[in-house]
Design a protein around this motif. Structure first.
Motif, PDB file in Angstrom:
ATOM      1  N   SER A  24       0.813  -1.218   0.000  1.00 50.23           N
ATOM      2  CA  SER A  24       0.000   0.000   0.000  1.00 50.23           C
ATOM      3  C   SER A  24       0.846   1.267   0.000  1.00 50.23           C
ATOM      4  CB  SER A  24      -0.937   0.007   1.206  1.00 50.23           C
ATOM      5  OG  SER A  24      -0.184  -0.025   2.418  1.00 50.23           O
ATOM      6  N   ASP A  25       2.152   1.116   0.300  1.00 49.58           N
ATOM      7  CA  ASP A  25       3.036   2.285   0.300  1.00 49.58           C
ATOM      8  C   ASP A  25       3.468   2.697  -1.110  1.00 49.58           C
ATOM      9  OD1 ASP A  25       2.984   2.437   3.022  1.00 49.58           O
ATOM     10  OD2 ASP A  25       4.850   1.325   3.326  1.00 49.58           O
ATOM     11  N   PHE A  26       3.158   1.886  -2.111  1.00 47.09           N
ATOM     12  CA  PHE A  26       3.654   2.119  -3.462  1.00 47.09           C
ATOM     13  C   PHE A  26       2.501   2.201  -4.456  1.00 47.09           C
ATOM     14  CE2 PHE A  26       6.686  -0.270  -0.956  1.00 47.09           C
ATOM     15  CZ  PHE A  26       7.862   0.456  -1.121  1.00 47.09           C
ATOM     16  N   VAL A  27       2.584   3.169  -5.339  1.00 48.08           N
ATOM     17  CA  VAL A  27       1.587   3.301  -6.406  1.00 48.08           C
ATOM     18  C   VAL A  27       2.261   2.913  -7.717  1.00 48.08           C
ATOM     19  CG1 VAL A  27       0.050   4.864  -7.648  1.00 48.08           C
ATOM     20  CG2 VAL A  27       0.384   5.137  -5.177  1.00 48.08           C
ATOM     21  N   VAL A  28       1.725   1.887  -8.377  1.00 49.82           N
ATOM     22  CA  VAL A  28       2.321   1.356  -9.607  1.00 49.82           C
ATOM     23  C   VAL A  28       1.311   1.467 -10.737  1.00 49.82           C
ATOM     24  CG1 VAL A  28       3.403  -0.640 -10.709  1.00 49.82           C
ATOM     25  CG2 VAL A  28       3.706  -0.252  -8.250  1.00 49.82           C
ATOM     26  N   GLU A  29       1.748   2.065 -11.850  1.00 51.66           N
ATOM     27  CA  GLU A  29       0.884   2.199 -13.024  1.00 51.66           C
ATOM     28  C   GLU A  29       1.619   1.668 -14.238  1.00 51.66           C
ATOM     29  OE1 GLU A  29      -0.191   6.280 -13.378  1.00 51.66           O
ATOM     30  OE2 GLU A  29      -1.116   6.381 -11.376  1.00 51.66           O
ATOM     31  N   ASN A  30       1.063   0.579 -14.811  1.00 53.19           N
ATOM     32  CA  ASN A  30       1.652  -0.034 -16.000  1.00 53.19           C
ATOM     33  C   ASN A  30       3.134  -0.356 -15.821  1.00 53.19           C
ATOM     34  OD1 ASN A  30      -0.807   0.210 -17.492  1.00 53.19           O
ATOM     35  ND2 ASN A  30      -0.316   2.374 -17.864  1.00 53.19           N
ATOM     36  N   GLY A  31       3.472  -0.872 -14.657  1.00 52.25           N
ATOM     37  CA  GLY A  31       4.845  -1.269 -14.385  1.00 52.25           C
ATOM     38  C   GLY A  31       5.745  -0.159 -13.901  1.00 52.25           C
ATOM     39  N   ILE A  32       5.225   1.068 -13.838  1.00 47.54           N
ATOM     40  CA  ILE A  32       6.034   2.216 -13.414  1.00 47.54           C
ATOM     41  C   ILE A  32       5.660   2.579 -11.984  1.00 47.54           C
ATOM     42  CG2 ILE A  32       6.648   4.613 -13.870  1.00 47.54           C
ATOM     43  CD1 ILE A  32       5.823   4.154 -16.781  1.00 47.54           C
ATOM     44  N   LEU A  33       6.660   2.587 -11.100  1.00 46.79           N
ATOM     45  CA  LEU A  33       6.436   3.067  -9.743  1.00 46.79           C
ATOM     46  C   LEU A  33       6.351   4.591  -9.801  1.00 46.79           C
ATOM     47  CD1 LEU A  33       6.276   2.749  -6.673  1.00 46.79           C
ATOM     48  CD2 LEU A  33       8.787   2.683  -6.619  1.00 46.79           C
ATOM     49  N   THR A  34       5.144   5.110  -9.637  1.00 44.77           N
ATOM     50  CA  THR A  34       4.919   6.544  -9.835  1.00 44.77           C
ATOM     51  C   THR A  34       4.902   7.339  -8.546  1.00 44.77           C
ATOM     52  OG1 THR A  34       2.523   6.244  -9.786  1.00 44.77           O
ATOM     53  CG2 THR A  34       3.610   6.131 -11.950  1.00 44.77           C
ATOM     54  N   HIS A  35       4.679   6.644  -7.404  1.00 45.63           N
ATOM     55  CA  HIS A  35       4.554   7.390  -6.155  1.00 45.63           C
ATOM     56  C   HIS A  35       4.856   6.489  -4.973  1.00 45.63           C
ATOM     57  CE1 HIS A  35       3.260  11.049  -4.165  1.00 45.63           C
ATOM     58  NE2 HIS A  35       2.561  10.325  -3.291  1.00 45.63           N
ATOM     59  N   TYR A  36       5.560   7.056  -4.014  1.00 43.25           N
ATOM     60  CA  TYR A  36       5.843   6.351  -2.765  1.00 43.25           C
ATOM     61  C   TYR A  36       5.215   7.131  -1.623  1.00 43.25           C
ATOM     62  CZ  TYR A  36       8.473   4.942   1.378  1.00 43.25           C
ATOM     63  OH  TYR A  36       8.829   4.522   2.632  1.00 43.25           O
ATOM     64  N   VAL A  37       4.350   6.465  -0.865  1.00 45.67           N
ATOM     65  CA  VAL A  37       3.647   7.135   0.227  1.00 45.67           C
ATOM     66  C   VAL A  37       4.477   7.098   1.500  1.00 45.67           C
ATOM     67  CG1 VAL A  37       1.574   7.123   1.648  1.00 45.67           C
ATOM     68  CG2 VAL A  37       1.408   6.620  -0.795  1.00 45.67           C
ATOM     69  N   GLY A  38       5.039   5.937   1.815  1.00 47.64           N
ATOM     70  CA  GLY A  38       5.877   5.845   2.998  1.00 47.64           C
ATOM     71  C   GLY A  38       5.065   5.839   4.269  1.00 47.64           C
ATOM     72  N   SER A  39       5.753   6.063   5.386  1.00 46.88           N
ATOM     73  CA  SER A  39       5.107   5.954   6.688  1.00 46.88           C
ATOM     74  C   SER A  39       4.139   7.096   6.960  1.00 46.88           C
ATOM     75  CB  SER A  39       6.164   5.896   7.796  1.00 46.88           C
ATOM     76  OG  SER A  39       7.006   7.026   7.725  1.00 46.88           O
ATOM     77  N   ASP A  40       4.338   8.232   6.314  1.00 44.93           N
ATOM     78  CA  ASP A  40       3.436   9.372   6.467  1.00 44.93           C
ATOM     79  C   ASP A  40       2.845   9.702   5.109  1.00 44.93           C
ATOM     80  OD1 ASP A  40       3.940   9.769   9.224  1.00 44.93           O
ATOM     81  OD2 ASP A  40       5.835  10.762   8.704  1.00 44.93           O
ATOM     82  N   PRO A  41       1.661   9.209   4.779  1.00 47.05           N
ATOM     83  CA  PRO A  41       1.068   9.438   3.457  1.00 47.05           C
ATOM     84  C   PRO A  41       0.925  10.919   3.149  1.00 47.05           C
ATOM     85  CG  PRO A  41      -0.145   7.770   4.675  1.00 47.05           C
ATOM     86  CD  PRO A  41       0.801   8.396   5.634  1.00 47.05           C
ATOM     87  N   VAL A  42       1.172  11.276   1.872  1.00 45.36           N
ATOM     88  CA  VAL A  42       0.978  12.650   1.411  1.00 45.36           C
ATOM     89  C   VAL A  42       0.080  12.626   0.189  1.00 45.36           C
ATOM     90  CG1 VAL A  42       3.212  13.490   2.248  1.00 45.36           C
ATOM     91  CG2 VAL A  42       3.047  12.520  -0.045  1.00 45.36           C
TER      92      VAL A  42
END
Length: 623
Positions: free
Chosen positions: A31-49
């Motif tokens: 849930s900390d990682f946003v993946v679109e079509n094989g591309i890691l586009t966003h990292y949320v980490g311990s404090d979501p933004v």
């Protein structure tokens, strides 16, 4: 709860306790990682933004990021982990083939990163500013390291480039101030400028095959280039301020951009005949006091910034990129007829240059060649030029009017950007492409063009004033009267001509009168209906009065770009030069080329010699 369960529970509590005490967090949840079509586009980490928020400080101190290997990630996207100083370690899973631009940029707490052997490319600035990173293993399989990929990694002490890497980008390891050693692989074919600038490497860096010199430590006062070297890379000697002389060995064929830039004490350089390719401004800000010409006198690559005038030797065929750049006191340049090419930014920032005469043999003028030559008032573009390149006359604030010759097909973006005083430009029907910002900042401009032409459509679409009227009067330029002695087939004449922008313009009717009775005689008539001057070859000229006589005026006058067209029979030859006191004036060599007769200038007597029995010679040296 059995013994095994109790033991596991206890160990878990202890691990969590230690983690809290040490400030270390493990981020491995999907849930900390946003993946679109094989591309890691966003990292949320311990404090979501929220998307779009600045990512600074959104992770705890000493965070270890273990990217899951079950999310199908093949690309680490741009700036995904950027500006997170709390990240201390990153584990990239197998299957990732590319690390994007700025992916870990300015992760100042990053001390460890694991890159799998599936990665093929490391993007621009991927790890830039990771100042705590002391070592990194670039796996065999990586083929490219982008611009600034590890720049400002001030903790790095050594680096090994595997054989698989073929290219290293601009400043890839720039300002890695603790970097003392580098080992280059055998596969390198391209190394960008300043790749190792600002490091602490104490010995020159040469590719494993001995052919490319990449870096010379700036503290060296002397250096002998090995005989195996064939290429001196861009910025190889950057800031070698103690270097006073350099002999480049036979066998070197290429010198890169800015190769000796800021070698402020460099007074002399010996370049062998083997050098045939030279980059942009290789001797920028050196102490070299004479022009540098290479390739058996063919390429002019450097003119000292102190020069106020310069006559280019007649062996030169090419003016290299930035050859005259920043010659702020340069007022005049004499070009020989041998020149065919002017490079990018060749006269950039020549702010005192008022006029320049182009040889007719020129077919190419590079991007930004006369950018910020803000005293240029008049330019005649050679007929052989087919495109007006980007920024060619950008910021030439004194340009008032200009005629684009027939044959030009394109005017590129920013070609006349911020030419604030440009009032008229004549654009021929041959132009079929004009950049969106070609005339941005030319607020007083009127385009003179044909009805239905591309230029007219462009003017309408971009809300630029235009006219298709044939009697429009462009603003004038200064024309200075000059008397030139001459002869036609041995018969002496005195021609009263005008000098405009370094070129001599002859009255068309004077030439008609002087050629009358020869094999190249011509009749000329004014066709008011079509706004044209029509010449009929081999027909006797009928004088109208005033031919070959002086007006008695010895003062400079205003010359206007003629909007009339010149025809020989039904063949349109282009513009009719300048209109001065209701007469058409053209360059003698243009008429000689149109009618095909020989013309030379005898430099001993400063006399123009016309020989109607010989053919026109474009290399005759006529000015």
């Amino acid at each position: 709860m059995n013994l095994l369960e109790k033991t596991f529970f206890t160990l878990t509590i202890i691990a969590v306790f230690i983690s809290v005490l040490s400030g270390t967090a493990f981020a491995a949840g999907a849930s900390d990682f946003v993946v679109e079509n094989g591309i890691l586009t966003h990292y949320v980490g311990s404090d979501p933004v929220e998307f779009g928020d600045l990512p600074q400080s959104n992770t705890g101190s000493d965070t270890v990021v273990n990217i899951p290997d079950n999310l199908g990630i093949t690309v680490i996207g741009d700036v995904v982990f950027g500006d997170r100083p709390g990240i201390s370690a990153v584990i990239i899973p197998k299957g990732v083939i590319s690390i994007g631009e700025g992916a870990f940029g300015n992760c100042t707490g990053l001390t460890s990163v694991t890159i799998p052997d599936t990665v093929l490319s490391i993007g621009n600035s991927a790890f830039a500013g990771c100042s705590s990173l002391t070592s990194i293993t670039i796996p065999d399989g990586v083929t490219s390291i982008g611009m600034g990929a590890f720049s400002e990694c001030s903790g790095l002490t050594s680096i090994t480039i595997p054989d698989s890497v073929t290219s290293i980008g601009f400043s890839a390891f720039g300002n890695c101030s603790s970097l003392t050693s580098v080992m280059l692989g055998s596969g390198l074919t391209s190394i960008g400028a300043r790749a190792f600038a600002g490091t602490n490497i104490s010995s020159p860096v040469i590719t494993s095959d001995g052919k490319t010199l990449c870096y010379v430590p700036p503290e060296l006062a002397s250096y002998t280039i090995p005989n195996t070297v064939t290429t001196i890379s861009s910025s190889a000697f950057l800031n070698c301020s103690n270097l006073t002389s350099m002999t480049i060995p036979d066998g070197v064929t290429t010198i890169g951009d800015y190769a000796f830039e800021w070698c402020s004490q460099l007074k002399s350089v010996t370049i062998p005949a083997s050098v045939t390719q030279i980059g942009e401004a290789p001797f920028n800000y050196t102490g070299i006091s004479k022009p540098v010409i290479i390739d058996q006198g063919k390429i002019l690559c450097y003119v000292p910034v102190s020069y106020t005038s310069y006559t280019i030797p007649d062996t030169v065929t090419e003016i290299n990129a930035r050859a005259f750049a920043n010659c702020k006191d340069l007022q005049s340049v004499t070009m020989p007829e041998s020149i065919t090419q002017i490079g990018d930014n060749a006269f950039l920032h020549c702010i005192s240059l008022k006029s320049i005469k182009f040889p007719e043999a020129i077919t190419s003028i590079g991007k930004g060649a006369f950018c910020n030559c803000n005293k240029l008032t008049a330019i005649t573009i050679p007929r052989g030029v087919t495109s007006i390149n980007e920024g060619l006359f950008q910021d030439c604030g004194s340009l008032i009017s200009i005629t684009i010759p027939d044959g030009v097909t394109s005017i590129s973006d920013t070609a006349f950007y911020r030419c604030a005083n440009l009032s008229f430009i004549t654009i021929p029907d041959s132009v079929t492409s004009i950049g969106n910002r070609a005339f941005e900042g030319c607020d007083s401009l009127t385009i003179i063009c044909s009805n239905g032409s591309y230029a007219q459509q462009y003017a309408i679409q971009n809300a630029i004033q235009f006219t298709t009227a044939k009697n429009v009067t462009p603003p004038g330029v200064t024309a200075s009267p000059v008397q030139i002695s001459g002869s036609v087939d041995g018969k002496a004449f005195v021609f009263n001509v005008y000098e405009i922008g370094g070129d001599h313009y002859f009255k068309l009717r004077d030439l008609a009168a002087a050629l009358n009775g020869t094999a190249k005689q011509f009749q000329m008539v004014w066709d008011g209906t079509n706004n044209a001057v029509r010449l009929t070859t081999r027909a006797a000229y009928t004088p109208v009065g005033g031919e070959l006589t002086s007006s008695g005026n010895h003062e400079s006058v205003s010359a206007k770009v003629s909007i009339a067209r010149l025809y020989i029979g039904d063949l349109k030859m282009g513009g009719a030069g300048y209109n001065i006191e209701d007469s058409n004036y053209l360059k003698l060599r243009d008429i000689a080329q149109m009618l095909n007769f020989g013309v030379t200038c005898d430099v001993r007597t400063n006399m123009v010699v016309i020989d109607t029995a010989s053919d026109f010679n474009p290399t005759s040296g006529l000015k």
